[in-house]
Scaffold this active site. Structure first.
Site: not given
Ligand code: FAD
Ligand code: DHB
Length: 390
Positions: A72, A201, A292, A296, A384
């Site tokens: 991705h 998200y 979560p 990570k 990220y």
């Protein structure tokens, strides 16, 4: 029984450490409390950082991940009913994330270990770690109805948050830092084509939701819930309705399907310092937990054992303890960066208890800033995908 490195726990941390040591010709024995079936069925993480992917590939256990993992290049943040894409790769010089379940990583590592014919004992629970400040520490464990002793040069406690590694430090030797969050995640796994191509998200006044996936035919979705949410109150229909209400945008519909797994996860941040005492070293969730949001935990566990493996190789090859002495400080820099990032993502996206309107306005202001300022988006993106140097 004797070995060079005794490893407690066959989660991603313990199994990866064993693999890295094997590749360097260092002996290890792994003891795992649960059965192989249990370890291979536990549904946990799904997002691998580029650095994690590279390490697994270089360690020779990345073949299936390369074939089946989904690369991705971005994620979306949704708020005020609109989605905003963060182009992770464009913002980080081409770095990517790979969607490949922790379950699959664990299966590949277990298969590799067994193929090499090296010791990996399931249903072998360590109940004491002894003489950790001597040069011959011991793991005491139960297996096959008997008690056994494993004498080692070094013990790596990769035994997760509820293991015995931390408890084996002398009283007062650890400093602990932490936070419990007043919410949890209700996670589902559904055998349906995921309704999204990239993770979403979503921040809403009904609470947070996350749309993720495991493959082209397996969706993994989450809803913010109470930390002790009763799953019985969540029949499938209610879950789909709530997901739709929290993630719906114009021109897009959520595709429901058969739910094959449901779970509730509590959320906490936790770090203990230092990560070692004498010849006992903590790695992964045994030493630190992140909430979560931001994905990570698994990646951090893999980073710890990368550092630990290098230090152990130096020690066993040259008798040089410099890197072992530096292990805790080296890892804690990255641990605290990930702690901050996960706390930040969590508090920016979840509905605070009582839904205080002031908090909500601050959250949407921050989300707007992150999705409109390239500098802010880049800061999110580089954390990220995983920082290269911390
Ligand atoms: P664990 O996986 O907990 O393994 C520890 C092992 O030690 C276990 O197998 C346990 O049985 C064994 N053990 C414990 N005590 C003993 C004993 N006394 N003797 C012998 N064996 C023992 N992280 C991410 O990076 N990305 C994500 O997308 C992500 N999503 C998540 C989603 C959810 C719902 C959850 C719950 C977690 C998520 N995480 C994620 C976090 C990630 O799953 C953990 O950080 C990761 O499992 C840590 O690996 P570990 O090897 O340190 O510990
Ligand atoms: C997943 C879990 C996370 O914590 C996250 O931030 C993204 C995805 C997952 O399980 O797919």
């Amino acid at each position: 029984m004797k070995t060079q490195v005794g490893i407690v726990g066959a989660g991603p941390a313990g199994l990866t450490l064993a693999r890295l040591l094997e590749n360097a010709g260092i002996e290890s024995v792994l003891v795992e409390a649960r059965s192989r079936e249990y370890c291979e069925a536990r549904i946990r993480a799904g997002v691998l950082e580029q650095g994690t992917v590279d390490l697994l590939r270089e360690a020779g256990v990345g073949e299936r991940m390369e074939r089946e993992g989904l690369v991705h290049h971005g994620i979306s943040l949704q708020f005020d009913g609109e989605r905003h894409r963060i182009p992770l790769s464009d913002l980080t010089g081409g770095r990517t994330i790979v969607i490949y379940g922790q379950t699959e990583v664990v299966k590949d590592l277990i298969a590799g270990r067994l193929e090499s014919g090296l010791p990996l004992l399931f249903e072998a629970e360590a109940f004491a770690l002894e003489d950790v400040e001597s040069s011959r520490p011991r793991i005491r464990f139960r297996h096959d109805g008997g008690e056994h002793d494993l004498e080692c040069d070094v013990i790596a406690a990769c035994d997760g948050f509820h293991g015995i590694g931390r408890q084996s430090f002398p009283a007062g030797a650890l400093r602990e830092f932490g936070r419990e969050y007043p919410y949890g995640w209700l996670g589902i796994l559904a055998t349906v084509e995921p309704s999204i191509d990239e993770l979403v998200y979503s921040h809403t006044e009904r609470g947070f939701a996350l749309l993720s996936l495991r493959s082209h035919t397996l969706a993994r979705y989450y809803l913010q819930c109470e930390p002790d949410e009763d799953l019985a109150a969540w029949p499938d229909e209610r879950i789909w309705e709530e997901l739709e209400a929290r993630t719906g945008v114009d021109g897009w519909t959520l595709r429901p399907g058969p739910i094959v797994d449901k779970d509730v996860t509590r959320m906490r941040s936790y770090v203990c310092e230092p990560l070692c005492r004498g010849r006992l070293f903590l790695a992964g969730d045994a030493a630190h937990i992140v909430p979560p949001t931001g994905a990570k935990g698994l990646n951090l566990a893999i980073h710890d054992v990368r550092v630990l493996a290098e230090a152990l190789i130096r020690f066993h090859e040259r008798g040089d303890e410099t890197l072992l002495d530096a292990y805790s400080d080296t890892c804690l820099h990255r641990v605290w960066r990930c702690e901050h990032f996960s706390w930040w993502m969590t508090t920016m996206l979840h509905l605070p208890p009582g839904g205080d309107p002031f908090d909500l306005r601050l959250q949407t202001s921050q989300l707007r800033y992150v999705t409109t300022s390239e500098a802010q988006a880049r800061a999110l993106a580089e954390n990220y995908v995983g920082l290269e140097t911390v």
